[in-house]
Design a protein around this motif. Structure first.
Motif, PDB file in Angstrom:
ATOM      1  N   LEU A 158      14.392 -16.003   4.129  1.00 25.19           N
ATOM      2  CA  LEU A 158      13.940 -14.675   3.685  1.00 25.19           C
ATOM      3  C   LEU A 158      14.613 -14.340   2.358  1.00 25.19           C
ATOM      4  O   LEU A 158      13.966 -13.884   1.418  1.00 25.19           O
ATOM      5  N   GLU A 159      15.908 -14.616   2.304  1.00 28.97           N
ATOM      6  CA  GLU A 159      16.671 -14.310   1.105  1.00 28.97           C
ATOM      7  C   GLU A 159      16.076 -15.008  -0.129  1.00 28.97           C
ATOM      8  O   GLU A 159      15.921 -14.405  -1.188  1.00 28.97           O
ATOM      9  N   THR A 160      15.708 -16.291   0.044  1.00 24.41           N
ATOM     10  CA  THR A 160      15.204 -17.030  -1.117  1.00 24.41           C
ATOM     11  C   THR A 160      13.795 -16.570  -1.509  1.00 24.41           C
ATOM     12  O   THR A 160      13.424 -16.685  -2.661  1.00 24.41           O
TER      13      THR A 160
ATOM     14  N   PHE B 185      11.948 -10.393  21.200  1.00 18.83           N
ATOM     15  CA  PHE B 185      12.185  -9.298  20.270  1.00 18.83           C
ATOM     16  C   PHE B 185      13.089  -9.803  19.163  1.00 18.83           C
ATOM     17  O   PHE B 185      14.136 -10.399  19.420  1.00 18.83           O
ATOM     18  N   GLU B 186      12.691  -9.570  17.936  1.00 19.91           N
ATOM     19  CA  GLU B 186      13.430 -10.061  16.769  1.00 19.91           C
ATOM     20  C   GLU B 186      14.785  -9.349  16.686  1.00 19.91           C
ATOM     21  O   GLU B 186      14.832  -8.148  16.438  1.00 19.91           O
ATOM     22  N   PRO B 187      15.895 -10.089  16.893  1.00 19.55           N
ATOM     23  CA  PRO B 187      17.195  -9.402  16.938  1.00 19.55           C
ATOM     24  C   PRO B 187      17.623  -8.854  15.579  1.00 19.55           C
ATOM     25  O   PRO B 187      18.390  -7.894  15.515  1.00 19.55           O
ATOM     26  N   ASN B 188      17.103  -9.436  14.505  1.00 19.60           N
ATOM     27  CA  ASN B 188      17.498  -8.974  13.170  1.00 19.60           C
ATOM     28  C   ASN B 188      16.503  -8.003  12.563  1.00 19.60           C
ATOM     29  O   ASN B 188      16.440  -7.867  11.343  1.00 19.60           O
TER      30      ASN B 188
ATOM     31  N   VAL C  79      17.856  -5.591  10.007  1.00 21.77           N
ATOM     32  CA  VAL C  79      18.305  -6.259   8.775  1.00 21.77           C
ATOM     33  C   VAL C  79      17.092  -6.646   7.924  1.00 21.77           C
ATOM     34  O   VAL C  79      17.066  -6.427   6.707  1.00 21.77           O
ATOM     35  N   ILE C  80      16.109  -7.220   8.584  1.00 17.32           N
ATOM     36  CA  ILE C  80      14.909  -7.666   7.859  1.00 17.32           C
ATOM     37  C   ILE C  80      14.233  -6.480   7.182  1.00 17.32           C
ATOM     38  O   ILE C  80      13.912  -6.510   5.993  1.00 17.32           O
ATOM     39  N   ALA C  81      14.044  -5.414   7.965  1.00 15.59           N
ATOM     40  CA  ALA C  81      13.373  -4.231   7.414  1.00 15.59           C
ATOM     41  C   ALA C  81      14.186  -3.661   6.251  1.00 15.59           C
ATOM     42  O   ALA C  81      13.626  -3.323   5.202  1.00 15.59           O
ATOM     43  N   ASP C  82      15.502  -3.596   6.423  1.00 12.36           N
ATOM     44  CA  ASP C  82      16.340  -3.046   5.347  1.00 12.36           C
ATOM     45  C   ASP C  82      16.215  -3.869   4.067  1.00 12.36           C
ATOM     46  O   ASP C  82      16.090  -3.329   2.971  1.00 12.36           O
TER      47      ASP C  82
ATOM     48  N   GLY D  64       7.602   2.325  14.232  1.00 12.14           N
ATOM     49  CA  GLY D  64       8.060   3.218  13.169  1.00 12.14           C
ATOM     50  C   GLY D  64       9.564   3.430  13.224  1.00 12.14           C
ATOM     51  O   GLY D  64      10.210   3.641  12.198  1.00 12.14           O
ATOM     52  N   ASP D  65      10.139   3.353  14.427  1.00 13.93           N
ATOM     53  CA  ASP D  65      11.580   3.535  14.565  1.00 13.93           C
ATOM     54  C   ASP D  65      12.342   2.255  14.247  1.00 13.93           C
ATOM     55  O   ASP D  65      13.531   2.288  13.966  1.00 13.93           O
ATOM     56  N   PHE D  66      11.645   1.088  14.360  1.00 10.75           N
ATOM     57  CA  PHE D  66      12.391  -0.135  14.022  1.00 10.75           C
ATOM     58  C   PHE D  66      11.983  -0.720  12.670  1.00 10.75           C
ATOM     59  O   PHE D  66      12.179  -1.888  12.403  1.00 10.75           O
TER      60      PHE D  66
END
Ligand SMILES: Cc1ncc(COP(=O)(O)O)c(C=O)c1O
Lengths: 483, 455
Positions: free
Chosen positions: A203-205, A225-228, A231-234, A260-262
């Protein structure tokens, strides 16, 4: 007992001069067709449709219907498709003339009940997703994906930003990258880890200011459920991108967690999955989308709004992307979803997800002793088992298992999807199945894995048809009955 | 709780087998801060009986085409649905099944799709039909994408103004984030003007989209349009009315390369505009570009004839971003209904239905035009609908007073065509009786607005 005659094609059953339909005599003064229409536009004869009697039509199609597995006749654990029971009250609702016999261009004053239902649907879908605005127009999940991506494109155009990329994890449904391409974006594949989650390094690259949207399915197509998620959304939000949630798996999280909350900015629903619209042998579905406030101006038009005590269609939306289809939407599917949500209420919807997740975990606890489930010992509403050990040890593939299950009266799970799991069998029992059904299914699956490989290679044995030659179908296509 | 099978004891046993203490624990993978800490704010659950009452309440606020007399068209029509179609469409072995991916468990659906495709090719005179798309408008947009990718002309597509405005809007939306420009062709005479068309098509034009009969009900010179289009090497996309093909020449006859339609008229009620049926058929040469599912006939390992979904390398689940389209779920149930409808009607039934539409709409137009204030906006041949111009320019008042008398009399056109603000579109299907037409005319003749206009 097999009826071969009446399952011949309608063209073989046709006899010249036979008729089913009788139409009324023309009650207005009749003109020669040639006096009303230009000669060049008139066909000499009507199209070569088959000629059948009414009983023949009925017997034909009723016999064909018996050549299908369906939710009403069989356990149908087809992963990602949420093949739950389709309540009959919904069918009755959709057939009411006061809903079925409405024309889309009737004046709003004659449609107040319909518009109220649709308005309430908008509100309820917003609440379930935790997002602020809703368009009911798209006709299916994939259509909702496209509409939402076009909303995103319009939003960025308005901001004066040129963003060309849509990130899609490699375990996403095929509609995600296809929608991205159709919407004019470059679909960029994101790797997932061995655990089945978005690879944060990848994702970073790939994340930069050219990324318009990251499409994520959460819970994922692996039933996890995606644990990150946060982080991903941020990270995506930090570079100005948007998160699109593929809502095909909402059956796992109703009333438990809201997109919407996640972190989601947009999502579609598949009411033909989550809210029990029957799948119709391929469709119809519907693909309503919900979005955040800032994206609301771009939604397709019209949207239902209130004006005093009246419900009206709002066309006055200057920033709208326009339309993705004619008329309001797949209203009949939305009406069934409305009936479903209203008969469940807030507690009932949560209970749906609790039991969908309970059933899936229970079946997982039984299946994992038969077939490995590479991504974990717990799941949400579905899980993906792998037949790769069996394939290596006994030359039995996921397809063989799928075909053999049909012999025992079970529809096969989804096979070979997601592409990231070799010999994938994606199993989604849904909440409307009983423990006995799940037990019997697991026992059957176990029994099959113990069977002789040759028996499986030739399966199914009990169906009228077994292992169609797909290569021939594609190489020498016969796509219609010859005239 | 409706439809939950497991008793509390079952649930306990299941949790034990899972090794979980509670159902809540199963949601532990969702971080607590992302979980909703309150019940959803939705109305409380209704029982089936209460739902019924609620729906009846909503229903009482609608006035449907069974109680009003419907002369509305514009892409959605009050045609007759034979009981046979409802009977077949409500077989739950059909409607509660999924897309027929497992051929052995879906021969009923697959054969029905094969028969549907066969009927559509016969109806249209085209080579190949797919298994359905969402609706007529999105099928038209898909056809445009098919045309640009197969001609490799990404510059322009020509869309006459007499194509349904919502179809034009759909095409524009689909193309919004792509390079292709939509060129709108003016049609002041109500039909495509061959000279204007010839001037608009050049080697950058991927396709011309022709609606036949067009949005105004007018019958186009489709052969001429096809000729001009082909001369520029562009593709002709025909947007046809399925029932009109009981009388009119087929898209394949006049050389359409892709034919699309709204197919709800084949056995599906108006349903406030959906779910409907997107029909798409094309030339053999375009089949690899076709969106959506296609069923084919083959043999199984025992040598028996059977049916499968085929040519799937076009589709999203195989080709992902390189697929011809993103379509997955389609409108299978309505393809089934259309199959049953056409089997029930047969060639004669189709011809008679088309003829009733033609005759009755002409009668209605004639009678309306006997009133001084009304004339045909486009005095060219029409099939089942036509545009009435009101010399007194009181369309809204007129339609509203007709509604008071129980008529859905027409669609005001000013909402899409400012130059036609004094016009409305009237459709007459085979269901309308002479008595209904006469009373519509009577009602419009005695409209309140006339009185006020004279005051
Ligand atoms: C995960 C996922 N995403 C998207 C879709 C597409 O939805 P639809 O088939 O309604 O277009 C599906 C279903 O087929 C799906 O399972």
């Amino acid at each position: 007992m097999k009826n071969t005659r009446d399952t011949q094609t309608i063209f073989e059953l046709s006899r010249s001069g036979r008729r089913a339909a009788r139409l009324p005599a023309c009650d207005v003064p009749e003109h020669n067709v040639a006096d009303l229409l230009p000669a060049a536009s008139i066909a000499a004869t009507p199209p070569a449709l088959p000629e059948l009697s009414e009983p023949a039509v009925i017997r034909h199609f009723v016999n064909l219907s018996t050549q299908n597995m369906s939710v009403d006749t069989h356990f149908y654990p087809l992963g990602s498709c949420t093949m739950k029971y389709n309540p009959k009250r919904n069918e009755r609702a959709a057939a009411m003339p006061a809903f079925a016999d409405l024309h889309p261009y009737q004046p709003a004053e004659t449609l107040q009940g319909m518009l109220q239902m649709l308005y309430e649907m908008q509100e309820m879908l917003q609440e379930i997703s935790g997002l602020e605005a809703c368009s009911l127009q798209p006709a299916a999940g994939a259509h909702g994906e496209l509409a939402a991506l076009l909303v995103a494109a319009a939003y960025f155009r308005d901001l004066g930003e040129s963003r060309t990329k849509v990130l899609v994890p490699d375990n996403a449904h095929g509609t995600n990258p296809a929608s991205a391409a159709m919407g004019g974006f470059d679909a960029v594949t994101l790797k997932t880890t061995a655990d089945g989650f978005v690879d944060l390094d990848d994702l970073e690259t790939k994340l930069d200011e050219h990324v318009a949207v990251l499409m994520i399915t959460n819970p994922s197509t692996l039933g996890l459920f995606e644990p990150n998620m946060q982080v991903i959304a941020d990270r995506v939000h930090k570079v100005g991108g948007l998160i699109y949630l593929d809502g095909a798996n909402m059956n796992a999280i109703l009333g438990v967690a809201r997109p919407g909350d996640f972190g989601a900015d947009m999502q579609h629903y598949n009411p033909h999955k989550t809210f029990s619209g029957p799948h119709g042998g391929g469709g119809p579905g519907a693909g309503p989308i919900c979005v955040t406030e800032k994206l609301a101006p771009y939604l397709p038009t019209p949207i239902v709004k209130t004006l005093g005590d009246q419900f009206v269609l709002d066309y006055d939306r200057p920033k709208t992307i326009g339309r993705v289809r004619a008329f309001f939407g797949n209203v009949g599917v939305l009406l069934r979803a409305y009936a479903y949500i209203r008969t469940h209420g807030p507690d009932g919807l949560r209970r749906v997800s609790e039991n969908a997740v309970l059933n899936a975990n229970y079946l997982l606890s039984r299946v994992k002793h038969i077939l490995p489930v590479p991504q974990g010992h717990r799941c949400m509403h579905e899980f993906v088992a792998s037949a790769s050990d069996l394939r290596r040890d006994k030359k039995i593939s996921a397809m063989d298992l799928a075909k053999r299950l049909l012999d025992f009266g079970y529809h096969a799970p989804t096979v070979y999807f997601p592409l990231t799991v070799p010999e994938a069998m994606m199993i989604e029992p849904t909440e409307t199945e009983s423990k006995e059904t799940l037990d019997a299914f697991a026992e059957t699956l176990f029994r099959i894995t113990e069977e002789d490989a040759d028996l499986l290679h030739d399966a199914p044995h009990t169906t009228a048809v077994s292992r169609p030659d797909e290569v021939r179908a594609a190489r020498q296509p016969v796509l219609s009955y010859p005239e | 709780m409706p439809y939950l099978y497991n008793t509390p004891e079952d649930q306990r046993a299941m949790l034990e087998a899972i090794g979980a203490g509670s159902i809540d624990e199963l949601f532990d993978p969702i971080p607590a801060y992302l979980q909703l800490d309150r019940p959803l704010n939705l109305p409380p659950a209704l029982s089936e009986m209460e739902l019924d009452q609620q729906l009846r309440l909503l229903a009482s606020r609608n006035r449907h085409a069974g109680e009003l007399v419907c002369f509305l068209g514009g892409g959605c029509y009050d045609h007759f649905v034979p009981a046979v179609v409802d009977t077949i469409g409500s077989r739950s072995e059909f409607y509660t099944s999924y897309t027929p991916y497992q051929a052995e468990a879906s021969q009923g659906n697959l054969q029905a799709v094969f028969e549907y495709q066969s009927l559509i090719t016969r109806l249209t005179g085209m080579d190949i039909s797919n298994a359905s798309l969402y609706d007529g408008a999105s099928a038209a947009a898909e056809a445009v994408l098919m045309a640009t990718s197969s001609t490799r002309r990404f510059g322009k597509v020509v869309v006459p103004e007499c194509l349904h405005p919502e179809y034009r809007s759909t095409i524009a939306t689909y193309l919004e984030n792509l390079e292709t420009e939509v060129v709108t062709l003016e049609t002041p005479t109500g039909v495509v003007d061959p000279d204007l068309l010839a001037a608009a098509v050049d080697e950058e034009v991927a396709a011309v989209v022709l609606q036949q009969p067009n949005f105004f009900g007018c019958v186009e010179d489709a052969y001429r349009v096809a000729e001009i289009t082909a001369a520029a090497g562009s593709l002709l996309i025909s947007v046809f009315d399925p029932l009109s093909l009981g009388i009119l020449r087929r898209p394949g006859d006049y050389g359409a390369n892709i034919a699309v339609a709204e197919g709800h008229t084949l056995g599906t009620p108006m349903s406030y505009g959906g779910p409907f049926l997107g029909i798409m058929a094309c030339d053999k040469s375009l089949v690899r570009r076709m969106p959506g599912r296609i069923a084919g006939k083959t043999v199984d390992r025992r040598g028996n004839d059977c049916y499968v979904l085929t040519m799937q390398t076009r589709e999203q689940h195989i080709r992902r971003e390189k697929a011809t389209s993103n379509v997955c779920t389609n409108q299978g149930l309505f393809a089934l209904r259309a199959t049953a409808y056409l089997a029930q009607l047969g060639p004669q039934g189709l011809r008679e239905t088309a003829n009733l539409c033609l005759q009755k709409s002409h009668y209605a137009a004639e009678q309306l035009c006997k009133l001084d204030r009304f004339s045909l906006a486009f005095p060219v041949p029409t099939f089942k609908e036509f545009v009435i111009r009101d010399a007194e320019n009181q369309v809204a008042e007129l339609l509203s007073s007709a509604l008071d008398n129980g008529f859905l009399a027409g669609i005001p056109l000013g909402q899409w065509y400012p130059q036609l603000a004094d016009c409305f579109l009237v459709a007459v299907t085979e269901k309308r009786t002479k008595a209904e037409i006469d009373s519509l005319v009577h009602s419009l003749a005695n409209s309140e607005t006339k009185v006020t206009a004279e005051v």
